[in-house]
Enzyme design. Structure first.
Site, PDB file in Angstrom:
ATOM      1  N   VAL A   8      -1.120  86.608  41.172  1.00 20.48           N
ATOM      2  CA  VAL A   8      -0.838  85.477  40.294  1.00 20.48           C
ATOM      3  C   VAL A   8      -1.120  84.225  41.094  1.00 20.48           C
ATOM      4  O   VAL A   8      -0.677  84.083  42.235  1.00 20.48           O
ATOM      5  CB  VAL A   8       0.626  85.481  39.817  1.00 20.48           C
ATOM      6  N   CYS A   9      -1.897  83.311  40.494  1.00 18.07           N
ATOM      7  CA  CYS A   9      -2.138  82.012  41.119  1.00 18.07           C
ATOM      8  C   CYS A   9      -2.742  82.181  42.516  1.00 18.07           C
ATOM      9  O   CYS A   9      -3.701  82.924  42.706  1.00 18.07           O
ATOM     10  CB  CYS A   9      -0.831  81.226  41.145  1.00 18.07           C
ATOM     11  N   GLY A  10      -2.153  81.531  43.526  1.00 20.16           N
ATOM     12  CA  GLY A  10      -2.671  81.580  44.883  1.00 20.16           C
ATOM     13  C   GLY A  10      -2.461  82.894  45.586  1.00 20.16           C
ATOM     14  O   GLY A  10      -2.897  83.073  46.734  1.00 20.16           O
ATOM     15  N   THR A  37      -8.054  82.137  40.020  1.00 16.78           N
ATOM     16  CA  THR A  37      -6.831  81.632  40.627  1.00 16.78           C
ATOM     17  C   THR A  37      -6.515  80.313  39.933  1.00 16.78           C
ATOM     18  O   THR A  37      -7.190  79.929  38.976  1.00 16.78           O
ATOM     19  CB  THR A  37      -6.991  81.458  42.150  1.00 16.78           C
ATOM     20  N   ALA A  83      -4.657  83.016  36.689  1.00 16.98           N
ATOM     21  CA  ALA A  83      -4.467  81.601  36.996  1.00 16.98           C
ATOM     22  C   ALA A  83      -3.004  81.365  37.356  1.00 16.98           C
ATOM     23  O   ALA A  83      -2.262  82.300  37.630  1.00 16.98           O
ATOM     24  CB  ALA A  83      -4.891  80.757  35.800  1.00 16.98           C
TER      25      ALA A  83
END
Length: 331
Positions: A103-105, A123, A156
Site C-alpha cells: 500500500v502506498c510507499g 504507488t 496508491a
C-alpha cells in the site's frame, strides 16, 4: 478450511490507514487471520503518532506460511528500506506467500527486497518519480488506484489500500462478499484498479490568472457545453492561440485534455448515481456519441462505461448476496 493468514508489515513512521483500512476489510470478510509484524515486537509509532502494537518482531516470526503479505507505506519507509534484517525478512516471507501486496510507499520496501524488478507497479502519485529513479528495473505507473502483476499487487496511497484489499477479497471469496464488506464499511464506491488516482481536484493545478480561471469555471459549470478552444477563448477574452498557451502553462495540460477529464468525471458520477442510459449520459456530458465516451473511458480509466456502472455503482445488495455476520470488536 483454515483461515488464510494475512501478515501486515509495519515500521516506525508507517501510515496508520494503510494498515487499519485493509485490516478492517479482511476482518469484515471473514476467513482471514491477520497478524502484524514490525522490526521489533511491541508498540510501533505511526507517522501521525498513533501507536499500534505489533505482536511479532521479525526475529521471532517465521517468515514461512503467510498466504498474503501486505507491506504498508508511510514517511518511515525510506528508513525501513535500510533495515537489512527487515528487508531480508520481507524477501523470505514473499518467497513462500501466495501473493504479495503493498500500500502506498510500501512498494519501496518490496523493491528493496528485489520483488518488483520487471513488474508494473503503482504507488502514491507523489512518490512515483522517486520509486522509478531509485529502482530503474521497476515499471512505475502512478495513474491506477491499484495494479496486479502476477502474484504482486500494489496500490496508491492511504484509502486506496481499502480498494486493494477489497479486490483481494473478491479474488478469494467472490464479488458478492467484497460488495457486502464495502457496504458495511460505508464505502461509497469500490473503485476499479484502472481508475485514475487523479480526480480533477487532485491532479489539476489552480489557474493563476483571471482569463484562465474564467475558462476553467465555464468547463466545470457545464461539462456538456461547447468547450472547443474558440468558445473557451471567447470566455477568457483572449485569442485562441494565447489561451492555449496560457492554459497549458498554468494548469499543466492543454484545454482539450482538461475538458475531457472533467467530462469523464461528470460521466462517472452520472453512471454511479443515476439510471440514465449510457447514450444519454454521453450526450449530457459533452461526448458526441456513446462510442466517444467509451473511448475516453478506456483511455482514462481502462474500463467501458457499462462495465463501470455494472461493477462499481453504489446500489442495494445484489440478489443472493450472502450477509456478512457482525463481529464483536474491542477498541
Amino acid at each position: 478450511m483454515s483461515d488464510r493468514r494475512v501478515v501486515f508489515v509495519v515500521f516506525d513512521g508507517f501510515q496508520p490507514l494503510d494498515l487499519t483500512g485493509p485490516h478492517e476489510v479482511f476482518d469484515g470478510a471473514g476467513g482471514y487471520a491477520c497478524q502484524v509484524v514490525a522490526p521489533r515486537a511491541g508498540p510501533v509509532p505511526s507517522a501521525s503518532g498513533l501507536l499500534v502494537h505489533a505482536a511479532h518482531g521479525v526475529a521471532d516470526l517465521d517468515p514461512a506460511g503467510a498466504d498474503t503479505l501486505v507491506v504498508v507505506g508511510g514517511r518511515g519507509v525510506d528508513r525501513a528500506c535500510r533495515d537489512e534484517e527487515l528487508v531480508a525478512w520481507v524477501a523470505a516471507a514473499a518467497a513462500g506467500a501466495r501473493r504479495v501486496a503493498s500500500v502506498c510507499g510500501g512498494a519501496f520496501l518490496l523493491a528493496a527486497a528485489g520483488l518488483l524488478d520487471g513488474r508494473r507497479v503503482t504507488t502514491h502519485w507523489a512518490r512515483g518519480e522517486q520509486l522509478a529513479r531509485e529502482h530503474p528495473g521497476v515499471r512505475v505507473d502512478c495513474d491506477p488506484v491499484f495494479v496486479r502483476d502476477g502474484p504482486v499487487w500494489t496500490s496508491a496511497g492511504v484509502s486506496a489500500g481499502m480498494d486493494l484489499a477489497l479486490a483481494l477479497v473478491e479474488d478469494d471469496l467472490g464479488r458478492d462478499v467484497a460488495h457486502a464488506v464495502a457496504r458495511r464499511l460505508v464505502l461509497f464506491l469500490r473503485r476499479p484498479g484502472g481508475q485514475s488516482q487523479f480526480s480533477v481536484a487532485l491532479w489539476s493545478r489552480q489557474p493563476a490568472t483571471d482569463p484562465v480561471r474564467a475558462a476553467v469555471a465555464a468547463i466545470h459549470a457545464d461539462p456538456g457545453a461547447r468547450h472547443d478552444i474558440a468558445a473557451l477563448a471567447a470566455r477568457a477574452g483572449l485569442s485562441p492561440r494565447h489561451l492555449q498557451r496560457r492554459f497549458t502553462a498554468e494548469l499543466g495540460v492543454p484545454p482539450a485534455a482538461y475538458v475531457e477529464r472533467v467530462r469523464v468525471e461528470a460521466a462517472r458520477r452520472a453512471l454511479t448515481e443515476g439510471d440514465e442510459p449510457v447514450e444519454a449520459i454521453a450526450r449530457g456530458c459533452g461526448f458526441a456519441t456513446a462510442e466517444t465516451l467509451r473511448r475516453a473511458f478506456h483511455r482514462r480509466l481502462g474500463v467501458a462505461p457499462s462495465d463501470y456502472r455494472a461493477r462499481f455503482r453504489s446500489t442495494a445488495a445484489p440478489a443472493g448476496a450472502p450477509p456478512v455476520p457482525e463481529k464483536g470488536r474491542s477498541v
